[in-house]
Design a protein around this motif. Structure first.
Motif, PDB file in Angstrom:
ATOM      1  N   TYR A 143      13.673  41.829 -49.191  1.00  0.00           N
ATOM      2  CA  TYR A 143      15.083  41.065 -49.263  1.00  0.00           C
ATOM      3  C   TYR A 143      15.535  41.223 -50.499  1.00  0.00           C
ATOM      4  O   TYR A 143      16.950  41.143 -50.580  1.00  0.00           O
ATOM      5  CB  TYR A 143      14.665  39.616 -48.813  1.00  0.00           C
ATOM      6  N   GLY A 154      16.700  39.892 -40.978  1.00  0.00           N
ATOM      7  CA  GLY A 154      17.550  38.804 -39.952  1.00  0.00           C
ATOM      8  C   GLY A 154      18.718  39.455 -39.671  1.00  0.00           C
ATOM      9  O   GLY A 154      19.422  39.880 -40.145  1.00  0.00           O
ATOM     10  N   GLU A 204      18.356  31.913 -44.394  1.00  0.00           N
ATOM     11  CA  GLU A 204      19.074  33.079 -44.241  1.00  0.00           C
ATOM     12  C   GLU A 204      20.721  32.846 -44.593  1.00  0.00           C
ATOM     13  O   GLU A 204      21.388  33.507 -45.292  1.00  0.00           O
ATOM     14  CB  GLU A 204      19.323  33.391 -42.844  1.00  0.00           C
TER      15      GLU A 204
END
Length: 571
Positions: free
Chosen positions: A251, A331, A4
């Motif tokens: 993503y 996330g 992340e």
């Protein structure tokens, strides 16, 4: 967690790698120097000829602003009637209805002013035709309007003493043909190849694993999503915006969209320094804005990773942070990064539900919009920062006992009064609007105003106050994001935020352009040993201090009643 962090760092570094050369290109292009996009000249000249525009004709600041305001008024009137009668026009495969007058009023103002504060759901509130000829069209033109206004300010300080700040039409068209359109094509292709819909088919129907029949909206979304981010517009093709799995499937698309909404605001700051031949000043401003961005981003990410303290008291481990309202595929860290950037650059797009964020995250989101000067929207970020800069110059001049000067031009009473007025108008619009809304909610809760005020808020108490504060803050900052616990599609919110939208957009453009035009006319004063240097780190920190103090004094009481009170009540 390491992956992340890597994603956030990579997103920021890629943004810088694109923004720096883009800024240098914009400086040369708007200055009229030779660039590789000169092949667009015949197209631009053809457009000017058809429209009867003399793009080489110089304009003073009054003529410049007159051209800008006139064309925006035309778009406002045209779009209002199209939205009301959209159900009678073609390209409406899903049979979406026309808008009510109050919703059309709010929507058209919102898109004209680059805010896209959507009081409707994208897939059911508008048709494919209006998504194109109103929403997407205005996403291009509103961004180009802000960029053209900024270049007018650039032009005022390029030479020593001038009455000409450039031609609005030339800057406006170049922003479209040589910046927004080419970049939008690139981003749209990336999104389309990564799963974002790009067709004119109506809703698709399928049977879910639970056996339910599900209708899924589609449409040419990739094209709109590209310009919504590049132009710092933020309006979603779908109601859930970039939290929708088709608007932001992976993503890769998440990184593409977050990079897209930052590259032009960053590039415009770099372009300023190169355009006026004061590169050091440009980099000082860039540094101040970057520090401000990190001052909001780091506590936001920390707040979201920390999770809800009440859940922790129950003995439940929140290994991934606060996940309510967030996408598992993205996330909390990438979500926190997005929420910071989308509120400081006035994009207002979301990849999570801001209403579900931790209370302190709400503080930083609100402050990003209240300050509205850390990179900001396309072009208008430097205009907003310019107001803070003029105030910092004035205060610094008083401290050293000299007449305040900026780039060789004396800053006198008239310019300071305009800067002060622009500085005060935002707190007035935000807090007066919130006070009126709170009064109406508490006094006329059961009145029948299309939607009863008692039904406005899904969350009472401190969070409900934050929802109303956020709505007016977002409208004033031309941001468009919202705490979606607020029921806002009714006459009160459509009309009240409509007026805040238009005042919050054009007064902060008119003020800086007028100040720049007035300063440009004044006799140039060469630098001397006693000149206050505005391109130093010391003055940059002075400007940052002015930004923080002004906004703390203006907004702390409102923040204390909303998100800060909610934070302490949770503990």
């Amino acid at each position: 967690m390491n992956s992340e962090i890597s994603g956030v760092v990579a997103s920021f570094l890629i943004t810088l790698l694109i923004a720096v050369p883009l800024g240098k290109y914009l400086a040369k292009m708007f200055a009229g120097e030779r660039v590789w996009t000169d092949f667009m000249k015949p197209v631009e000249n053809g457009l000017f000829k058809i429209a009867g525009i003399r793009a080489n004709e110089p304009m003073d600041w009054k003529q410049f602003l007159k051209a800008m305001l006139t064309i925006n008024l035309l778009w406002l009137v045209y779009g209002f009637f199209v939205l009301i009668y959209q159900d009678k026009l073609p390209l409406n495969p899903d049979g979406n209805p026309g808008m009510t007058p109050d919703l059309a009023f709010n929507t058209i103002i919102s898109f004209v002013v680059n805010c896209d504060l959507q009081h409707y759901s994208g897939e059911s509130g508008v048709t494919y035709l209006t998504q194109h000829i109103i929403m997407m069209f205005l996403m291009f033109t509103s961004a180009a309007t802000g960029i053209a206004a900024a270049v007018g300010l650039f032009k005022a300080f390029r030479d020593k003493t001038v009455d000409n700040i450039g031609n609005f039409w030339e800057f406006f068209v170049k922003a479209l043909t040589r910046l927004l359109l080419p970049l939008s094509i690139v981003v749209a292709v990336i999104l389309a190849f990564n799963g974002t819909p790009s067709s004119y088919a109506g809703k698709d129907q399928f049977i879910s694993l639970q056996g339910d029949t599900v209708n899924v909206s589609r449409g040419p979304a990739a094209e709109m999503i590209a310009i919504k981010h590049l132009g710092t517009n933020g309006g979603g093709w779908f109601g859930a915006n970039s939290a929708h799995p088709l608007e932001n499937p992976t993503y890769v698309t998440n990184m593409t969209e977050i990079i897209s909404q930052m590259i032009i605001p960053m590039a415009m700051i770099i372009a300023f320094g190169y355009f006026i031949r004061r590169k050091k000043l440009g980099w000082v401003i860039f540094g101040v804005m970057t520090i401000g961005m990190f001052m909001l981003m780091i506590p936001t990410i920390s707040s979201e990773l920390g999770g809800n303290p009440n859940i922790a008291k129950m003995g439940v481990t929140q290994a991934t942070g606060a996940m309510e309202g967030k996408e598992v595929r993205i996330g909390p860290m990438a979500t926190g990064y997005w929420s910071t950037l989308t509120t400081i650059v006035s994009t207002g797009s979301v990849n999570s539900m801001h209403d579900s964020a931790m209370p302190l995250t709400g503080v930083w989101q609100l402050l990003g919009m209240m300050i509205n000067g850390f990179f900001g929207g396309c072009g208008v970020g430097i205009l907003n920062y310019f107001i803070y800069l003029i105030i910092a110059v004035f205060i610094s001049g008083l401290m050293v006992g000299r007449t305040p000067e900026f780039l060789g031009h004396k800053v006198e009473a008239r310019e300071v009064k305009i800067a002060a007025l622009v500085t005060l108008i935002s707190p007035l619009l935000i807090m007066a609007g919130t006070a009126i809304a709170a009064f109406v909610f508490s006094t006329y809760g059961n009145a029948d105003w299309a939607v009863k005020p008692s039904n406005w808020l899904n969350n009472p108490g401190f969070h409900g106050f934050s929802e109303m504060l956020y709505e007016f803050t977002s409208a004033n900052a031309n941001n468009g994001s919202g705490f979606e616990g607020l029921g806002d599609n009714n006459v009160f919110w459509n009309v009240s935020t409509g007026f805040v939208l238009i005042l919050g957009r054009f007064l902060p453009i008119i003020g800086p352009v007028a100040i720049a035009g007035m300063l440009a006319k004044k006799k140039y004063i060469p630098e001397s040993a006693g000149t206050l240097r505005t391109d130093t780190v010391t003055f940059g920190m002075m400007t940052l201090a002015v930004i923080l103090v002004l906004n703390a004094l203006s907004y702390f009481p409102a923040l204390a009643l909303g998100p800060l009170a909610e934070y302490f009540s949770m503990r």
